[in-house]
Design an enzyme around this catalytic site. Structure first.
Site: not given
Ligand code: AMP
Length: 382
Positions: A21, A182, A335, A358
């Site tokens: 950044r 999620k 992120g 974000g």
């Molecule tokens: P996000 O911030 O929503 O983009 O989520 C990123 C996170 O999702 C990372 O820390 C990954 O480790 C997690 N992630 C990716 N695939 C999986 C999975 N199959 N099970 C659990 N966490 C996951």
């Protein structure tokens, strides 16, 4: 000039662990310095919640910036008031001053007009290069622009250009890759992208809610049981709109989400009850790479596996490599996805890696960002 120097710090040592950044703002700072401006930089760091937190001071950030710029960066222990005014008064043209953490004052996040006015009083012109904080209407990202003629810096302009062109006028075929933990965090994103893309690949933790919604057994994989109906609606909407939506066909499953856990590769129909999905499997990697090769614009938001724990980073790495080898316009959301691409050493081979996690997510959801919208208005309109 508002910058986003909210960089990750090593928890133990406090050393900056990723200065992307800071590096991303160099073109604007250097341009201003070359033009003879007195450059006053302001940023937040971490979440001090309106109090002075010593570990979140900006001084080390100024030192790193000075190393990158190859010239000294002055520092002052507050962002407003007499000390700040004196430091500004002592600046010569072409010199750079970094103010202390804006969020040491509660008025920053409250977007207090008086505080914004005090910040504005330090300068003659407001340059906003803090895309990573543009989704927040704070005194330094929105309030200040009511008191000064304002414009975007090069980084801000580049971020907005790439993301808006992808959403408004993409070269087709337009492909979205979504992943991350999620579905609930990504519902708006999926909804907005569905209106724009020709193809969508879903991986990562969010894929298991979709697989379960299709009646598959997903073992101990991460799943949001309350969103099965939403997932079905998204699948139906894709069909309606003629968007090709691909879910994993095979997976890497592990007993536990940790280093050294036993793991194996299975098809999605054969997930053992006592194991959970941690990555896309080799067939899915090949399938995703094939679709990436066909695309002319790609937006990627969310790792497709638990990339922090090797070897469960292999799927995310294969997606990053496919993007790096593609001649499409490739845009990587900030992120975790940006961290993954950086970790694989492939960031330079993407068309654009966003500095805002974000902020890029909200932009791709189709939401207006206060820090961007204010720059589109009348300059200095109070
Ligand atoms: P996000 O911030 O929503 O983009 O989520 C990123 C996170 O999702 C990372 O820390 C990954 O480790 C997690 N992630 C990716 N695939 C999986 C999975 N199959 N099970 C659990 N966490 C996951």
């Amino acid at each position: 000039m508002r910058v986003d120097f909210n960089v990750p710090l090593d928890k133990r040592t406090g050393v900056i662990s990723d200065d992307r950044r800071i590096r991303a703002t160099l073109p604007t700072i250097q341009w201003l310095v070359k033009g003879g401006a007195k450059v006053i930089l302001m940023s937040h760091l971490g979440r001090p919640n309106g109090q002075v937190v010593e570990q979140l001071g900006m001084r080390p950030i100024g030192i790193r910036l000075g190393e990158l710029l190859g010239c000294p960066v002055m520092f002052v222990e507050d962002c407003v008031g007499e000390v700040a005014e004196a430091a500004v008064a002592a600046l010569a043209p072409g010199e750079v001053l970094l103010l202390e953490n804006l969020r040491f004052h509660p008025e920053e996040e409250a977007n207090d007009p008086l505080f914004a006015k005090r910040l504005a009083s330090l300068g003659d012109l407001y340059v906003d290069d803090a895309f990573g904080t543009a989704h927040r209407a704070h005194a330094s990202t929105e309030g200040v622009a009511h008191f000064l003629p304002s414009c975007a810096g090069f980084l801000m302009a580049k971020e907005v250009d790439y993301l808006s062109k992808a959403l408004e006028n993409p070269t087709k075929p337009f492909l979205a890759i979504t992943g991350g933990a999620k579905v609930s965090d990504k519902l708006k994103l999926l909804g907005n992208l569905m209106e724009k893309v020709d193809l969508m690949l879903i991986g990562g933790g969010m894929a298991y809610t979709f697989l379960k919604a299709q009646g598959l057994e997903i073992g101990t994989s991460i799943c949001e049981g309350g969103l099965l109906e939403e997932a079905r609606q998204i699948l139906a909407a894709a069909k309606d709109k003629g968007v090709e939506l691909l879910l994993p066909v095979d997976l890497v499953v592990a007993s536990r989400l940790e280093h050294g856990s036993p793991y194996e590769t299975v098809t999605v129909e054969r997930i053992p009850v006592e194991m959970g999905g941690v990555d896309i499997g080799p067939q899915t990697r090949a399938l995703f790479a094939d679709r990436i090769r066909q695309a002319k614009t790609v937006v990627w938001n969310g790792p497709v596996g638990v990339f922090e724990i090797p070897p469960f980073d292999a799927g995310t790495r294969s997606v990053a490599e496919a993007l790096a080898g593609s001649d499409a316009t490739t845009i990587v959301g900030g992120g975790d996805t940006a961290a993954a691409v950086e970790k694989f050493g492939l960031a330079e081979r993407m068309s654009h890696v966003s500095t805002g996690g974000g902020a890029s997510l909200e932009f791709l959801e189709g939401r207006a960002l206060p820090g961007v919208e204010i720059l589109r208005g009348e300059p200095g309109a109070a």
